[in-house]
Design an enzyme around this catalytic site. Structure first.
Site, short mmCIF file in Angstrom:
data_model
loop_
_atom_site.label_atom_id
_atom_site.label_comp_id
_atom_site.label_asym_id
_atom_site.label_seq_id
_atom_site.Cartn_x
_atom_site.Cartn_y
_atom_site.Cartn_z
N GLU A 1 -2.96 -4.49 -4.27
CA GLU A 1 -2.85 -3.47 -5.32
C GLU A 1 -1.80 -3.81 -6.38
OE1 GLU A 1 -2.25 -0.13 -2.63
OE2 GLU A 1 -4.33 0.45 -2.96
N1 IFG Z 1 -4.10 1.16 0.37
C1 IFG Z 1 -2.77 0.54 0.38
C2 IFG Z 1 -1.82 1.03 1.45
C3 IFG Z 1 -1.96 2.51 1.74
C4 IFG Z 1 -3.41 2.84 2.01
C5 IFG Z 1 -3.58 4.27 2.47
C6 IFG Z 1 -3.74 -1.36 1.58
C7 IFG Z 1 -3.74 -2.84 1.83
C8 IFG Z 1 -4.21 2.56 0.77
N2 IFG Z 1 -2.94 -0.91 0.58
O1 IFG Z 1 -4.40 -0.63 2.28
O2 IFG Z 1 -0.48 0.76 1.06
O3 IFG Z 1 -1.45 3.28 0.67
O4 IFG Z 1 -4.85 4.50 3.02
#
Ligand code: IFG
Length: 524
Positions: free
Chosen positions: A335
């Site tokens: 992200e």
């Molecule tokens: N995606 C984010 C996490 C977390 C997650 C919550 C990944 C690799 C959403 N990154 O999953 O940090 O916020 O469900």
């Protein structure tokens, strides 16, 4: 005392023997409720019984680890049976009601974690090629005994195991969970309890998400403000916390004794606000950010073109790698919405070389496959199959953590209070009904190192909350990682899982009583 147990046990055995022959629970080994489901089980129709005369024998000349594993087993059996099993290492022979642990010949096909359990009316013999296999076999012994075995107070027996042979070994070498200790901090005792849960279900990896926007959770001696400042809060504004290096090392030791490897994650270049608010020089523009206690993602980025950033990362990786016997260091990489793609690729390539320079291999979320992956890299597939396929095309292996099946911070259904739902609602059957080897057509079994179920902590404040989301889905992930997919079906699994309800109760786990499973009534 021992004499009293002998009399009690004799009466119990006498009572038992008048049980109707072939009582499924007592003499049919194939009627077991073991999770993960063992690869092969043959019943011989008898019953092995632990008594006050039982002890745990270690084959003479065994490595020291075998006696340690014996002590672990005794530590599990004695509080609930009261039988006072001792570990005998003087070379004397096991007798009726005894357990024998032995490291067998290599080449038995059992591999590093496999084991063979031969149970006769006289002796229960557990052999493995490696001590890790014995430890996995110990969990099967636990699960062959009534759920009361998990209690820490004396329970009524008898402590009988049906006779027969179990030969068993795992499908995948990486079977684990991830715990996010950044969004909300969980201390060493919580992490050790999590490790105990992983051990019971033969899992062998715990990935610790040690840093994020909301908190830095591991002491770095050369950058003390990361915890002095960056460890002081969490989502919602609570006091946060962090592991001292001594506490981290103690967790690593505790896991290692259970043949569980810790994979530390420092998430970067995004998910870094805790570091950015701790050190101005890490920021583009040189001004420290404010601590962040919300739950947005993707807004932060390290300065990917500053040498200070790479000095920082080198110090962080060096200090953590020195405390981590496991082969992998997780660099995050997810992200990075505030980092230009060219800067991201440049950054990931440089950070990979820093990790390799400290003797570790790289793993990271699937976005890292947009960089040039170094040898030994493992791509953790969570959201974009296309990224994971890019990794496969570069010769990397894949760790399967698909968010629609394996994200244990997802709600069970729309009525679940804890958790999120952006990826999916994941009921207990959804968590079980998928096959890593066929989920993504371009990713086949030989590309896959295993499965891992992440627990993100935005919405959980206590470990009780964590256990509600982890259970009863964890046993299913353990089975997906261990048992061949052609031996798995929800209709058969749900019956075994129902029998684990009592076991979870005995372990004090407040699990979600999914309506899809016919749990025994509480307390019975
Ligand atoms: N995606 C984010 C996490 C977390 C997650 C919550 C990944 C690799 C959403 N990154 O999953 O940090 O916020 O469900």
């Amino acid at each position: 005392m021992k004499k009293l147990y002998l009399i009690m046990t004799a009466i119990t055995v006498a009572l038992m023997s008048c049980q109707p022959a072939g009582t499924k629970g007592q003499t049919d080994l194939t009627g077991n409720n073991i999770i993960p489901r063992p690869r092969s089980v043959v019943s011989t129709g008898g019953s092995f019984v632990l008594t006050g005369r039982s002890d745990i024998f270690v084959m003479p000349g065994s490595p020291e680890e075998v006696a340690v594993t014996g002590s672990f087993l005794a530590g599990k059996l004695n509080p609930s049976t009261g039988l006072g099993l001792e570990v005998i290492t003087d070379g004397s022979k096991p007798g009726k009601g005894d357990i024998l642990l032995a490291i067998g010949e290599a080449g038995s096909g059992l591999g590093d974690e496999g084991y063979e359990l031969v149970i006769t009316e006289k002796v229960l013999t557990l052999t493995a090629e490696k001590p890790a296999g014995l430890f996995r076999g110990i969990q099967t012994i636990r699960q062959l005994l009534p759920p009361g075995i998990e209690a820490d107070t004396i329970q009524p027996g008898p402590w009988a195991i049906p006779t027969g042979t179990i030969r068993d070994w795992p499908e995948y070498g990486h079977r684990g969970e991830m715990l996010d200790v950044s969004r909300h901090f969980f201390g060493p005792e919580d992490v050790k309890r999590f490790i105990d849960h992983l051990a019971l279900y033969k899992m062998n990896v715990l990935h610790l998400h040690l840093s994020d926007d909301q908190g830095w959770r591991i002491e770095i001696k050369s950058w003390p403000n990361l915890t002095a400042h960056g460890g002081k809060t969490e989502v919602g504004g609570g006091e946060g916390g962090y592991f001292t290096q001594e506490e981290y090392s103690d967790i690593v030791r505790y896991a290692g004794e259970r043949y569980i490897t810790i994979i530390p994650e420092i998430d970067m270049p995004s998910h870094t606000n805790a570091a950015l608010s701790s050190y101005a020089e890490l920021n583009i523009g040189g001004k420290a950010t404010e601590p962040y206690t919300g739950t947005d993602v993707g807004f932060s980025t390290l300065d990917t073109r500053s040498e200070t950033t790479y000095k920082f990362i080198d110090d962080v990786v060096r200090e953590i790698a020195a405390l981590t016997p496991g082969q992998y260091f997780h660099i995050g990489g997810d992200e990075s919405h505030s980092t230009k793609i060219d800067d991201y690729i440049y950054f990931v390539n440089r950070v990979q070389d820093i990790v390799l320079s400290h003797g570790k291999s790289v793993t990271g979320w699937d976005e890292i496959a947009n960089a040039t992956l170094r040898p030994g890299a493992v791509v953790q597939y969570w959201a974009k199959a296309g990224n994971a396929v890019k990794g496969v095309n570069q010769g990397a292996k894949v760790l399967m953590s698909p968010c629609k099946y394996a994200y244990t911070d997802m709600k069970y259904d729309s009525t679940t209070v804890l958790g999120l739902s952006w990826a999916a609602y994941i009921e207990v059957d959804d968590a079980y009904n998928w096959d890593p080897a066929t989920l993504v057509p371009e990713i086949s079994k030989e590309n896959i190192v295993g499965v891992q179920a992440p627990l993100w902590a935005e919405t959980i404040e206590t470990f009780k909350d964590a256990e509600y989301l982890i259970f009863p889905r964890l046993p299913g992930y353990a089975e997906i990682g261990w048992t061949p997919s052609d031996m798995r079906s929800w209709d058969e699994y749900r019956v075994r899982l129902a029998a684990h309800g009592k076991r979870m109760e005995m372990l004090g786990i407040g699990f979600y009583r999914s309506p899809l499973v016919e749990w025994a009534q509480p307390g019975r």
